[in-house]
Design an enzyme around this catalytic site. Structure first.
Site, short mmCIF file in Angstrom:
data_model
loop_
_atom_site.label_atom_id
_atom_site.label_comp_id
_atom_site.label_asym_id
_atom_site.label_seq_id
_atom_site.Cartn_x
_atom_site.Cartn_y
_atom_site.Cartn_z
N GLU A 19 21.98 -8.62 57.69
CA GLU A 19 21.47 -8.39 56.33
C GLU A 19 20.29 -9.32 56.06
O GLU A 19 20.36 -10.51 56.34
CB GLU A 19 22.61 -8.65 55.32
CG GLU A 19 22.21 -8.83 53.87
CD GLU A 19 21.44 -7.66 53.26
OE1 GLU A 19 21.83 -6.49 53.49
OE2 GLU A 19 20.45 -7.91 52.55
N HIS A 67 29.68 9.42 40.14
CA HIS A 67 29.32 10.73 39.60
C HIS A 67 30.28 11.80 40.13
O HIS A 67 30.72 11.73 41.27
CB HIS A 67 27.90 11.09 40.02
CG HIS A 67 26.87 10.16 39.46
ND1 HIS A 67 26.48 10.21 38.15
CD2 HIS A 67 26.17 9.14 40.02
CE1 HIS A 67 25.57 9.27 37.93
NE2 HIS A 67 25.38 8.59 39.05
N VAL A 122 15.15 -7.62 59.97
CA VAL A 122 14.93 -6.98 61.26
C VAL A 122 13.44 -6.78 61.47
O VAL A 122 12.75 -6.23 60.61
CB VAL A 122 15.69 -5.65 61.35
CG1 VAL A 122 15.32 -4.90 62.64
CG2 VAL A 122 17.19 -5.90 61.30
N ARG A 163 15.86 2.05 43.58
CA ARG A 163 16.56 3.07 44.35
C ARG A 163 15.67 3.57 45.48
O ARG A 163 14.47 3.73 45.30
CB ARG A 163 16.92 4.28 43.46
CG ARG A 163 17.97 4.02 42.42
CD ARG A 163 17.37 3.60 41.10
NE ARG A 163 17.09 4.72 40.22
CZ ARG A 163 16.55 4.61 39.02
NH1 ARG A 163 16.22 3.41 38.55
NH2 ARG A 163 16.32 5.66 38.28
N SER A 173 20.86 7.36 44.13
CA SER A 173 21.94 7.98 43.38
C SER A 173 22.09 9.42 43.85
O SER A 173 21.09 10.11 44.05
CB SER A 173 21.59 7.97 41.89
OG SER A 173 22.62 8.59 41.17
N SER A 191 28.51 6.73 44.75
CA SER A 191 29.60 7.71 44.73
C SER A 191 29.88 8.25 46.12
O SER A 191 31.01 8.56 46.47
CB SER A 191 29.24 8.88 43.81
OG SER A 191 28.60 8.45 42.63
N CYS A 211 26.45 -16.76 27.37
CA CYS A 211 25.54 -17.92 27.47
C CYS A 211 24.76 -17.87 28.78
O CYS A 211 23.88 -18.68 28.99
CB CYS A 211 26.29 -19.24 27.30
SG CYS A 211 26.84 -20.05 28.80
N CYS A 229 27.80 -23.42 32.54
CA CYS A 229 28.57 -23.54 33.78
C CYS A 229 27.72 -23.64 35.04
O CYS A 229 28.23 -24.04 36.09
CB CYS A 229 29.57 -22.39 33.92
SG CYS A 229 28.81 -20.76 34.01
#
Lengths: 426, 488
Positions: B31, B49, B172, B311, B339, B343, B438, B443
């Protein structure tokens, strides 16, 4: 089931508000008293405010934040007040059950006769502004940057633009400059700063950092770490004016765009909240509309000076203790307090008149919604003017306090509505 | 030599890794980003969907309907939240009503169940927040919401449990067909040999295709911008509300996320650079305008963040799934997955895994470990469960993110489980810490400290999302300036 511990007063938060409330509650006779604090040490945000300027009103001295906090922490220690740190309150119920969790003790439930909400406030984040651009590293709220530098010892950036001119942003402009960073500009969308005038002078002007009023950040660039921002002038509707854009190459954008009372516990418990302040609706004894639950400090309304937080919180502590011990004065009628022209977020929102006819000083605190010069503050009772104070200048950055003496309260008598307003004619 | 290298750890790559992990063999995921779901899988609408709007006979229609039917079981198996909240597609005039009729016909042809048309009043009777100007509506009960990055993580966790290796930060740079068969995959960080290579590279899938085949494809990145709202502001609709679709996709939707935040978006803009996930004044204005048309009760003062996702639209418009045309044997792909890619992912992965296993003639393992259940979030526990959790692990007593009520225990789990978090965003996606109102103001420094304590990283190395996205730029030495005047 968990054991419930019964207490007279439980205070949520050991910042300046919670500490002062605790001291006053103990002085008023509340023996079984507990302060719950989520951080590992008491003092709240003061612990990271290492600059001076705290305590001028209360101690007639310029203290740093930790020094100011230390005085109240010491007093609490001397009085034997129990401050339980590392403990996060998860919920407060309408019948004043306080549920908290900590690493040391696990889940605990406290049944309190009175609860004081003193959770403080948090900074408005970037997302709330919906500023276009990338979501790279290098964008911090000013208080987060302050924590990195003052508590953790790390610099969050080298070339800085500050959006918003709230006090923490101004303080951080100076802090980062002193630490070797280059602060390019402080950008404020309004025609005036929301910070204290002394901070503009001491943190910007003294370091030649330009304050760009009526400007905002319109684009944020940088894929991984921030590379630059676009700043543009805004028109009267706060919309960017095309053609006025200029670019700043910077690796850091600090946000000081407002503080929001941290009221999730209050909301979950059904305490009605005021849109103008973001805090609870309270009476002159700082009792919310849920009996036995009080609020003070920045969770009630965002203050400009910690001195006033402490003063206000003493009142909440005393009132909560008296409530817990069944000594709260009986009241019969309630007077509403309203914001009039030029005034925003008056606290308290109602004044309960005592059945025994006794009156004490009542303090109204609010901010103005704009900068007004050579004007007057006018208090009217059911439309009739009862008080007028001339003011040379009023700015939204500084809180205004109006004290209603017992004599004045008597004069107001049984009015139904008090209105605070600015008269621009002076 | 490994049996297969999957390029890309988005939802398709991870779903495929999880399927292949059930077969005997050595499997590797490379990755480019620093975490799974670094691209399109981290920023999309999060809708499963039903499958009514892909052209009948297309791969999109086939995989969408099949994937959607698998979803409830897949999510349950992986312990990922999934909710079948249903969807309405709304029309504002008679022309759009005709589009809905066409969608109904098309949906039935694609095999989508339970579709029906409603009048505007019937729709408003169920969804009080809908605009009075809506005249008709297609009811899609099979539509669902899921968190796209949690689904990706769920697949990645189980894949890792099954022995699949993940290596991050590996862009890659080249793929060579080896004379004796198989491939050498070169990256920014090394090279690996594999018997099969599977291109699941999302917006980069055209570039990876070009490394393996002379038959090019062209990905046209499409950016979509969104607004996300504070969970405490509630959501004015229960279902996902689409507008009648246009040629740039499904249009602006108004939906609850699986966690209950209101989400509106996306815009749709073709852009040259797939990594350009900035939001724009125009894009956000477009989203607001369109969403207000659907529903007037949008609490714009309760926005907690805006974001954009890109996308991977392939110019011919359909998914490319299977062996790579024009490439040496052993090259497979799932390219042009836009898209309804989320799904479709389970079905695409199932098909591809079977094809790859058949090609390699590898057999299923005798035993596949059950997915280790994800921790139940502290925020969803009742008092007894909280007390019990603390008794086992006192770190449950330390609330790190107060907006989302995330404890230290959950953050440590996110860091230490396989495919663990190594960045602030990695912790955020695994635990929701800093995702609340926030936005991490409180944090973030605490999460940074935990990352350093648990992994041995130096604070100066901690990034928001990998690469050069470092949070801090330097340490303050005690000798310097005011740095010496305070005690901490």
């Amino acid at each position: 089931m968990l054991n419930e511990k019964h207490l007279q007063v439980v205070i949520v938060g050991a910042g300046p508000a919670g500490l002062s409330a605790a001291i006053a509650a103990r002085e008023s006779g509340a023996e079984r008293l507990l302060v719950l604090e989520r951080e590992e040490q008491p003092g709240g945000i003061l612990q990271q405010c290492i600059h001076n300027g705290f305590g001028l009103h209360r101690f007639s001295q310029e203290l740093t934040g930790p020094e100011y906090a230390w005085r109240d922490i010491e007093t609490c220690r001397e009085m034997g007040i129990d401050i339980q740190t590392g403990t996060t309150v998860l919920s407060v119920s309408r019948d004043r059950k306080v549920t908290a969790i900590s690493r040391k003790r696990g889940l605990e439930v406290f049944q309190a006769d009175a609860v004081i909400l003193a959770m403080g406030c948090r900074e408005r984040p970037r997302g709330a502004l919906a500023t276009p651009g990338t979501r790279c590293a290098g964008i911090y709220s000013a208080g987060t940057a302050q924590k990195y530098i003052n508590l953790m010892g790390y610099m969050p950036g080298r070339r800085v633009v500050i959006l918003g001119s709230g006090d923490i942003g101004l303080i951080m402009a100076r802090r980062m400059t002193l630490q070797g960073a280059k602060v390019l500009a402080c950008v404020e969308i309004m025609p005036y700063s929301s910070g204290l005038n002394r901070n503009i002078v001491q943190c910007l002007n003294d370091y030649n950092i330009p304050l760009l009023l009526e400007h905002t950040v319109t684009d944020i660039r940088g894929r991984e770490r921030l590379e630059g921002v676009t700043v543009a002038k805004v028109d009267q509707n706060r919309q960017p004016v095309p053609g006025t854009e200029r670019n700043f190459d910077c690796d850091t954008l600090l946000l000081s765009v407002g503080l929001i009372p941290e009221n999730e516990l209050a909301r979950d418990c059904g305490v009605p909240l005021c849109g103008a302040t973001g805090g609870a609706f309270v009476d002159e004894r700082l009792q919310t509309e849920v009996p036995g639950i009080f609020a003070c400090g920045n969770v009630l309304h965002v203050h400009d000076l910690v001195d006033y937080v402490s003063e206000e919180s003493r009142l909440a502590g005393q009132a909560a203790a008296e409530w817990a011990m069944g000594r709260a004065p009986k009241t019969e009628k309630v007077m509403q307090v309203q914001d009039g022209f030029g005034v925003r977020g008056t606290v308290p929102q109602r004044i309960a008149l005592r059945a025994d006819g006794e009156t004490e000083n009542v303090h109204l605190m609010f901010r103005t919604s704009n900068v007004f010069r050579d004007c007057a503050l006018v208090l009217t009772a059911d439309g009739a003017e009862v008080l007028r104070q001339k003011k040379r200048i009023l700015t939204p950055g500084e809180m205004v306090k109006l004290t209603l003496s017992p004599q004045l309260m008597e004069k107001i008598g049984t009015a139904r509505t008090l209105t605070v307003a600015v008269d621009v004619q002076g | 030599m490994v049996d297969g290298i999957i390029i890309g750890a988005g939802v398709v790559g991870c779903a495929l890794a999880e399927r292949l992990g059930r077969y005997n063999g050595e499997w590797l995921v490379l990755e480019a980003g620093e975490d799974v779901a670094s691209g399109a899988s981290k920023a999309n609408s999060g809708i499963v969907h039903a499958g009514f709007d892909a052209a009948p006979g297309s791969r999109k229609a086939y995989y969408n309907v099949r994937g959607a039917r698998m979803y409830a079981a897949e999510a349950a198996r992986l312990g990922v939240p999934y909710r079948r909240n249903g969807a309405y597609v709304v029309a504002f005039d008679s022309e759009e009503t005709r589009v809905l009729e066409e969608l109904l016909r098309q949906g039935k042809q694609n095999g989508v169940e339970d579709l029906r048309l409603l009048t505007g009043d019937e729709a408003r009777a169920k969804e009080k927040g809908l605009s009075v100007e809506i005249v008709a509506c297609l009811d899609v009960p099979q539509s669902a919401v899921v968190s796209p990055y949690e689904m990706t993580l769920g697949y990645a966790y189980h894949a890792a449990q099954c022995g699949v290796r993940f290596i991050f930060g590996q862009q890659v740079t080249g793929i060579d067909g080896d004379p004796e068969g198989g491939f050498t995959v070169r990256t920014s960080g090394g090279s690996w040999r594999a018997r099969t290579v599977i291109n699941c590279a999302g917006c980069a899938s055209d570039k990876v295709r070009a490394m393996m085949s002379g038959e090019p494809i062209r990905i046209i990145p499409r950016r979509g911008e969104y607004y996300l709202f504070d969970m405490a502001a509630g959501c004015p609709v229960e279902r996902t509300i689409f507008q009648a679709p246009g040629k740039m996709g499904k249009g602006v939707l108004v939906t609850p996320t699986v966690h209950g935040n209101l989400l509106i978006g996306p815009s749709a803009e073709e852009i040259p650079d797939a990594e350009d996930t900035r939001t724009t004044a125009e894009g956000l204005a477009f989203v607001r305008e369109k969403a207000f048309k659907t529903c007037q009760a949008l609490p714009m003062n309760r926005v907690i963040t805006t974001f954009a996702g890109v996308r991977a639209h392939e110019q011919k418009g359909d998914f490319l799934v299977g062996p790579v045309p024009g490439a040496a044997p052993g090259a497979f792909e799932a390219a042009g997955i836009e898209s309804p890619g989320l799904s479709s992912a389970p079905a695409i992965a199932e098909d591809l895994a079977e094809q790859i296993a058949a090609y390699l003639q590898c057999v299923q393992k005798d035993r596949v470990p059950e997915p280790v259940p994800l921790l139940k979030p502290f925020s969803e526990m009742d008092s007894a469960q909280r007390q019990a959790a603390w008794e086992k692990n006192p770190a449950y007593g330390n609330l790190v993110c107060r907006c989302e009520q995330v404890t230290e225990a959950e953050i440590l789990d996110a860091i230490h489980r396989p495919v663990g978090a190594r960045s602030l965003d990695g912790v955020k996606r695994r635990t929701r810490a800093s995702m609340g109102r926030c936005q991490g103001g409180f944090c973030t420094p605490r999460i940074l400290e935990l990352l350093c304590r648990e992994t041995g990283m130096d604070p100066l190395e901690v990034t928001k999302c990998g690469g050069e996205s470092r949070v801090l730029t330097g340490a303050i030495s005690p000798e310097q300036g005011e740095g010496s005047t305070y005690a901490e």
